[in-house]
Design a protein around this motif. Sequence first.
Motif, PDB file in Angstrom:
ATOM      1  N   ASN A 188      42.454  51.907  49.198  1.00  0.00           N
ATOM      2  CA  ASN A 188      42.318  52.703  47.979  1.00  0.00           C
ATOM      3  C   ASN A 188      42.903  51.979  46.769  1.00  0.00           C
ATOM      4  O   ASN A 188      42.331  51.993  45.676  1.00  0.00           O
ATOM      5  CB  ASN A 188      43.023  54.058  48.134  1.00  0.00           C
ATOM      6  CG  ASN A 188      42.283  54.990  49.054  1.00  0.00           C
ATOM      7  OD1 ASN A 188      41.070  54.910  49.196  1.00  0.00           O
ATOM      8  ND2 ASN A 188      43.015  55.883  49.696  1.00  0.00           N
ATOM      9  N   ILE A 189      44.038  51.338  46.963  1.00  0.00           N
ATOM     10  CA  ILE A 189      44.688  50.605  45.883  1.00  0.00           C
ATOM     11  C   ILE A 189      43.825  49.418  45.470  1.00  0.00           C
ATOM     12  O   ILE A 189      43.689  49.120  44.284  1.00  0.00           O
ATOM     13  CB  ILE A 189      46.110  50.165  46.305  1.00  0.00           C
ATOM     14  CG1 ILE A 189      47.001  51.411  46.430  1.00  0.00           C
ATOM     15  CG2 ILE A 189      46.694  49.155  45.325  1.00  0.00           C
ATOM     16  CD1 ILE A 189      48.289  51.188  47.189  1.00  0.00           C
ATOM     17  N   GLY A 190      43.202  48.761  46.436  1.00  0.00           N
ATOM     18  CA  GLY A 190      42.293  47.662  46.122  1.00  0.00           C
ATOM     19  C   GLY A 190      41.148  48.133  45.237  1.00  0.00           C
ATOM     20  O   GLY A 190      40.773  47.474  44.266  1.00  0.00           O
ATOM     21  N   ARG A 191      40.595  49.284  45.567  1.00  0.00           N
ATOM     22  CA  ARG A 191      39.503  49.845  44.758  1.00  0.00           C
ATOM     23  C   ARG A 191      39.990  50.155  43.347  1.00  0.00           C
ATOM     24  O   ARG A 191      39.308  49.866  42.357  1.00  0.00           O
ATOM     25  CB  ARG A 191      38.969  51.104  45.427  1.00  0.00           C
ATOM     26  CG  ARG A 191      37.794  51.699  44.692  1.00  0.00           C
ATOM     27  CD  ARG A 191      37.222  52.872  45.430  1.00  0.00           C
ATOM     28  NE  ARG A 191      36.103  53.435  44.689  1.00  0.00           N
ATOM     29  CZ  ARG A 191      35.333  54.396  45.151  1.00  0.00           C
ATOM     30  NH1 ARG A 191      35.544  54.888  46.352  1.00  0.00           N
ATOM     31  NH2 ARG A 191      34.361  54.866  44.418  1.00  0.00           N
ATOM     32  N   THR A 192      41.182  50.718  43.222  1.00  0.00           N
ATOM     33  CA  THR A 192      41.758  50.981  41.903  1.00  0.00           C
ATOM     34  C   THR A 192      41.954  49.679  41.135  1.00  0.00           C
ATOM     35  O   THR A 192      41.659  49.609  39.931  1.00  0.00           O
ATOM     36  CB  THR A 192      43.104  51.734  42.045  1.00  0.00           C
ATOM     37  OG1 THR A 192      42.857  52.992  42.677  1.00  0.00           O
ATOM     38  CG2 THR A 192      43.766  51.954  40.698  1.00  0.00           C
ATOM     39  N   CYS A 193      42.413  48.641  41.807  1.00  0.00           N
ATOM     40  CA  CYS A 193      42.612  47.343  41.148  1.00  0.00           C
ATOM     41  C   CYS A 193      41.298  46.784  40.616  1.00  0.00           C
ATOM     42  O   CYS A 193      41.248  46.252  39.507  1.00  0.00           O
ATOM     43  CB  CYS A 193      43.268  46.350  42.104  1.00  0.00           C
ATOM     44  SG  CYS A 193      45.022  46.681  42.412  1.00  0.00           S
ATOM     45  N   VAL A 194      40.221  46.914  41.378  1.00  0.00           N
ATOM     46  CA  VAL A 194      38.920  46.443  40.908  1.00  0.00           C
ATOM     47  C   VAL A 194      38.497  47.247  39.678  1.00  0.00           C
ATOM     48  O   VAL A 194      38.017  46.686  38.692  1.00  0.00           O
ATOM     49  CB  VAL A 194      37.850  46.530  42.023  1.00  0.00           C
ATOM     50  CG1 VAL A 194      36.459  46.234  41.468  1.00  0.00           C
ATOM     51  CG2 VAL A 194      38.180  45.549  43.151  1.00  0.00           C
ATOM     52  N   ALA A 195      38.713  48.561  39.708  1.00  0.00           N
ATOM     53  CA  ALA A 195      38.314  49.427  38.595  1.00  0.00           C
ATOM     54  C   ALA A 195      39.069  49.123  37.312  1.00  0.00           C
ATOM     55  O   ALA A 195      38.532  49.301  36.217  1.00  0.00           O
ATOM     56  CB  ALA A 195      38.521  50.894  38.973  1.00  0.00           C
ATOM     57  N   CYS A 196      40.300  48.644  37.449  1.00  0.00           N
ATOM     58  CA  CYS A 196      41.085  48.385  36.235  1.00  0.00           C
ATOM     59  C   CYS A 196      41.365  46.895  36.004  1.00  0.00           C
ATOM     60  O   CYS A 196      42.163  46.557  35.140  1.00  0.00           O
ATOM     61  CB  CYS A 196      42.368  49.206  36.246  1.00  0.00           C
ATOM     62  SG  CYS A 196      43.542  48.855  37.529  1.00  0.00           S
ATOM     63  N   GLY A 197      40.709  46.032  36.747  1.00  0.00           N
ATOM     64  CA  GLY A 197      40.840  44.599  36.507  1.00  0.00           C
ATOM     65  C   GLY A 197      42.180  44.013  36.896  1.00  0.00           C
ATOM     66  O   GLY A 197      42.598  42.989  36.353  1.00  0.00           O
ATOM     67  N   ALA A 198      42.857  44.641  37.835  1.00  0.00           N
ATOM     68  CA  ALA A 198      44.181  44.174  38.242  1.00  0.00           C
ATOM     69  C   ALA A 198      44.099  43.229  39.434  1.00  0.00           C
ATOM     70  O   ALA A 198      43.186  43.311  40.254  1.00  0.00           O
ATOM     71  CB  ALA A 198      45.064  45.370  38.604  1.00  0.00           C
ATOM     72  N   VAL A 199      45.080  42.358  39.528  1.00  0.00           N
ATOM     73  CA  VAL A 199      45.259  41.497  40.693  1.00  0.00           C
ATOM     74  C   VAL A 199      46.130  42.269  41.679  1.00  0.00           C
ATOM     75  O   VAL A 199      47.111  42.904  41.286  1.00  0.00           O
ATOM     76  CB  VAL A 199      45.949  40.170  40.306  1.00  0.00           C
ATOM     77  CG1 VAL A 199      46.219  39.310  41.533  1.00  0.00           C
ATOM     78  CG2 VAL A 199      45.116  39.412  39.283  1.00  0.00           C
ATOM     79  N   LEU A 200      45.795  42.216  42.964  1.00  0.00           N
ATOM     80  CA  LEU A 200      46.591  42.856  44.003  1.00  0.00           C
ATOM     81  C   LEU A 200      47.361  41.787  44.762  1.00  0.00           C
ATOM     82  O   LEU A 200      46.774  40.857  45.319  1.00  0.00           O
ATOM     83  CB  LEU A 200      45.698  43.653  44.963  1.00  0.00           C
ATOM     84  CG  LEU A 200      46.403  44.352  46.126  1.00  0.00           C
ATOM     85  CD1 LEU A 200      47.455  45.335  45.627  1.00  0.00           C
ATOM     86  CD2 LEU A 200      45.384  45.033  47.031  1.00  0.00           C
ATOM     87  N   HIS A 201      48.682  41.916  44.773  1.00  0.00           N
ATOM     88  CA  HIS A 201      49.569  40.994  45.480  1.00  0.00           C
ATOM     89  C   HIS A 201      50.145  41.735  46.682  1.00  0.00           C
ATOM     90  O   HIS A 201      50.712  42.819  46.531  1.00  0.00           O
ATOM     91  CB  HIS A 201      50.717  40.557  44.570  1.00  0.00           C
ATOM     92  CG  HIS A 201      50.277  39.891  43.301  1.00  0.00           C
ATOM     93  ND1 HIS A 201      50.165  38.523  43.174  1.00  0.00           N
ATOM     94  CD2 HIS A 201      49.923  40.416  42.103  1.00  0.00           C
ATOM     95  CE1 HIS A 201      49.770  38.234  41.938  1.00  0.00           C
ATOM     96  NE2 HIS A 201      49.608  39.373  41.267  1.00  0.00           N
ATOM     97  N   LEU A 202      50.017  41.166  47.865  1.00  0.00           N
ATOM     98  CA  LEU A 202      50.518  41.776  49.095  1.00  0.00           C
ATOM     99  C   LEU A 202      51.617  40.911  49.694  1.00  0.00           C
ATOM    100  O   LEU A 202      51.388  39.750  50.015  1.00  0.00           O
ATOM    101  CB  LEU A 202      49.384  41.945  50.117  1.00  0.00           C
ATOM    102  CG  LEU A 202      48.186  42.779  49.667  1.00  0.00           C
ATOM    103  CD1 LEU A 202      47.099  42.753  50.741  1.00  0.00           C
ATOM    104  CD2 LEU A 202      48.612  44.201  49.346  1.00  0.00           C
TER     105      LEU A 202
END
Length: 165
Positions: free
Chosen positions: A17-31
């Motif tokens: 879900n967070i990945g989808r939110t990141c795509v929607a707002c142009g964010a990079v996801l760091h794990l």
Amino acid sequence: MLHIVLHEPEMPANTGNIGRTCVACGAVLHLIEPLGFRLNEKMIKRAGLDYWEHLDVRTYLNFEDFLEKNRNPKIYMATTKARHMYSEPAYEKEEDVYVMFGKESAGIPEEILLDYEATCIRIPMLPKIRSLNLSNSVAIVAYEVLRHQGFKEFQTEGQLHKYHW
């Protein structure tokens, strides 16, 4: 640029879900490892739908590896232990905004929070609840950062197709 950092996430559905939110707002996801799942699990893909392939996701062995590879960025630490609300910082003044969230069962370790006390932020909630769902928390804070930055390059209006105003 918005950067969402998950420290040792445990639940693949939340991360999807967070990945989808990141795509929607142009964010990079760091794990930051260890992860409570494998990145190729069906549940993470299912929660992220067909957006996962568009996600800029980066993984790190530990918090020190993250700091080293990102040249010690200013990080806002989302935690229920913070004294300041998530709406207080002047995010619009920063080029890159990093917001870190801890694992679902325990949050960000206090030994990390001690070094970032000035940039710890919290989402206010009633005292009878321990915390919000991780993916909900990320969405709340991410869109507050974007609001501060004026939603640059975002589609801010929609239109009904069948009926016109």
